[in-house]
Design a protein around this motif. Structure first.
Motif, PDB file in Angstrom:
ATOM      1  N   LYS A  79       0.461   9.766   8.068  1.00  0.00           N
ATOM      2  CA  LYS A  79      -0.662   9.003   8.619  1.00  0.00           C
ATOM      3  C   LYS A  79      -1.681   8.684   7.531  1.00  0.00           C
ATOM      4  CE  LYS A  79      -4.032   8.954  12.392  1.00  0.00           C
ATOM      5  NZ  LYS A  79      -4.537   9.653  13.607  1.00  0.00           N
ATOM      6  N   LEU A  80      -1.971   9.646   6.658  1.00  0.00           N
ATOM      7  CA  LEU A  80      -2.931   9.418   5.580  1.00  0.00           C
ATOM      8  C   LEU A  80      -2.393   8.403   4.568  1.00  0.00           C
ATOM      9  CD1 LEU A  80      -5.550  10.025   4.120  1.00  0.00           C
ATOM     10  CD2 LEU A  80      -4.455  12.039   3.099  1.00  0.00           C
ATOM     11  N   ALA A  81      -1.111   8.528   4.215  1.00  0.00           N
ATOM     12  CA  ALA A  81      -0.516   7.608   3.248  1.00  0.00           C
ATOM     13  C   ALA A  81      -0.499   6.181   3.788  1.00  0.00           C
ATOM     14  CB  ALA A  81       0.896   8.066   2.895  1.00  0.00           C
ATOM     15  N   GLU A  82      -0.065   6.016   5.023  1.00  0.00           N
ATOM     16  CA  GLU A  82       0.005   4.677   5.599  1.00  0.00           C
ATOM     17  C   GLU A  82      -1.384   4.100   5.849  1.00  0.00           C
ATOM     18  OE1 GLU A  82       2.627   4.484   8.927  1.00  0.00           O
ATOM     19  OE2 GLU A  82       4.376   5.193   7.795  1.00  0.00           O
ATOM     20  N   TRP A 127      -2.656  10.480  -6.358  1.00  0.00           N
ATOM     21  CA  TRP A 127      -2.281   9.480  -7.365  1.00  0.00           C
ATOM     22  C   TRP A 127      -1.124   8.626  -6.868  1.00  0.00           C
ATOM     23  CZ3 TRP A 127       1.891   7.800 -10.069  1.00  0.00           C
ATOM     24  CH2 TRP A 127       1.661   7.029 -11.211  1.00  0.00           C
ATOM     25  N   HIS A 128      -0.086   9.259  -6.335  1.00  0.00           N
ATOM     26  CA  HIS A 128       1.085   8.516  -5.868  1.00  0.00           C
ATOM     27  C   HIS A 128       0.733   7.594  -4.706  1.00  0.00           C
ATOM     28  CE1 HIS A 128       4.193  10.292  -8.375  1.00  0.00           C
ATOM     29  NE2 HIS A 128       3.699  11.496  -8.141  1.00  0.00           N
ATOM     30  N   ILE A 129      -0.036   8.095  -3.761  1.00  0.00           N
ATOM     31  CA  ILE A 129      -0.429   7.268  -2.613  1.00  0.00           C
ATOM     32  C   ILE A 129      -1.277   6.095  -3.083  1.00  0.00           C
ATOM     33  CG2 ILE A 129      -1.797   7.218  -0.492  1.00  0.00           C
ATOM     34  CD1 ILE A 129      -1.003  10.192  -0.099  1.00  0.00           C
ATOM     35  N   SER A 130      -2.237   6.375  -3.956  1.00  0.00           N
ATOM     36  CA  SER A 130      -3.132   5.324  -4.456  1.00  0.00           C
ATOM     37  C   SER A 130      -2.367   4.289  -5.270  1.00  0.00           C
ATOM     38  CB  SER A 130      -4.245   5.940  -5.315  1.00  0.00           C
ATOM     39  OG  SER A 130      -5.056   6.798  -4.555  1.00  0.00           O
ATOM     40  N   LEU A 140       6.509  -2.378   4.114  1.00  0.00           N
ATOM     41  CA  LEU A 140       6.050  -1.651   2.929  1.00  0.00           C
ATOM     42  C   LEU A 140       5.188  -0.453   3.315  1.00  0.00           C
ATOM     43  CD1 LEU A 140       5.127  -4.527   0.436  1.00  0.00           C
ATOM     44  CD2 LEU A 140       7.149  -3.032   0.410  1.00  0.00           C
ATOM     45  N   ARG A 141       4.349  -0.621   4.321  1.00  0.00           N
ATOM     46  CA  ARG A 141       3.500   0.489   4.777  1.00  0.00           C
ATOM     47  C   ARG A 141       4.350   1.677   5.220  1.00  0.00           C
ATOM     48  NH1 ARG A 141       0.731  -2.150   8.216  1.00  0.00           N
ATOM     49  NH2 ARG A 141       1.973  -1.654  10.050  1.00  0.00           N
ATOM     50  N   GLN A 142       5.399   1.402   5.983  1.00  0.00           N
ATOM     51  CA  GLN A 142       6.297   2.471   6.413  1.00  0.00           C
ATOM     52  C   GLN A 142       7.008   3.096   5.224  1.00  0.00           C
ATOM     53  OE1 GLN A 142       9.021   1.417   9.543  1.00  0.00           O
ATOM     54  NE2 GLN A 142      10.354   3.181   9.163  1.00  0.00           N
ATOM     55  N   HIS A 143       7.398   2.271   4.269  1.00  0.00           N
ATOM     56  CA  HIS A 143       8.097   2.782   3.088  1.00  0.00           C
ATOM     57  C   HIS A 143       7.198   3.699   2.256  1.00  0.00           C
ATOM     58  CE1 HIS A 143      11.265  -0.700   3.009  1.00  0.00           C
ATOM     59  NE2 HIS A 143      11.462   0.168   3.988  1.00  0.00           N
ATOM     60  N   VAL A 144       5.905   3.385   2.201  1.00  0.00           N
ATOM     61  CA  VAL A 144       4.973   4.260   1.485  1.00  0.00           C
ATOM     62  C   VAL A 144       4.974   5.652   2.122  1.00  0.00           C
ATOM     63  CG1 VAL A 144       2.523   4.699   1.007  1.00  0.00           C
ATOM     64  CG2 VAL A 144       3.491   2.435   0.590  1.00  0.00           C
TER      65      VAL A 144
END
Length: 221
Positions: free
Chosen positions: A103-106, A174-177, A207-211
């Motif tokens: 949830k935070l990543a997306e 870092w990876h999420i950003s 792309l959002r789901q892939h993140v």
């Protein structure tokens, strides 16, 4: 007794507004300045242009922010603050670690996509080697909230045997950003070379789901 003309009243309107709602005036200046700085950068922006699009005067801009660089610094600090406040508003407490992390990543991906002026400001400030970034103590609270959130999520996942140990919240941030930032910062050149399919609503949803998928696969046992 001197008469007050219509032109006198019109001239005095910004002053009245400043006295009656100083916080609103300051917020209006920051909002307009953010849009112009994100479009034209620090060197390309003129205070006259900002003043012409606000509900106050050039003199009041200098009163609040001293000079153009002071305004630019405040715009940066406010942009980071708004991003962190949006993250803090997420309801992640009590969620399973893997669900909270996704949830935070997306959310980060989507928030960056819808705050393109924030990304442009960061791009511009990276060109300036972060020379105008606010003092670390001024924005560390906003930044550390994101790290603290990730730290709790990751620690819970490790404790439950869901996430592998050996990573840090800063690495995850870092990876999420990086994934979320590239989607905005390189959109123009990427779509020019490969087409814009990934940047329509369906492409962005994928792309959002892939993140979320990538971040989870990196941390899962």
């Amino acid at each position: 007794m001197a008469q007050t003309t219509d032109s006198d009243e019109d001239t005095d309107l910004p002053r009245r507004k400043w006295k009656q709602d100083p916080d609103g005036v300051r917020s209006n200046i920051l909002q307009v300045a953010r849009e112009i700085f994100a479009q034209k950068g620090l060197s390309g922006t003129r205070i006259d242009e900002i003043a012409s699009r606000t509900s106050t005067s050039k003199r009041m801009i200098y009163y609040y922010f001293v000079d153009k660089e002071g305004l630019y610094r405040e715009v940066l600090a406010d942009a980071y603050r708004q991003t962190r406040e949006a993250e803090d508003a997420l309801e992640l407490t009590g969620l399973p670690p893997e669900m909270a992390l996704r949830k935070l990543a997306e959310f980060t991906f989507e928030n960056h996509r819808r705050s393109q002026d924030f990304i442009r400001l960061v791009m511009i400030e990276n060109i300036h080697e972060a020379h105008h970034m606010p003092d670390s103590e001024k924005i560390s609270g906003e930044n550390s909230s994101a790290i603290s959130m990730l730290d709790v999520i990751y620690a819970n996942g490790v404790a439950q045997g869901i996430f592998r140990p050996g990573l840090t919240a800063v690495e995850l941030h870092w990876h999420i950003s990086a994934l979320s930032y590239f989607n905005v910062s390189n959109r123009a050149t990427f779509s020019h070379i490969f087409g814009g399919e990934l940047f329509d609503e369906a492409g962005q949803a994928t792309l959002r789901q892939h993140v979320g998928d990538m971040i989870l696969r990196m941390v899962l046992v």
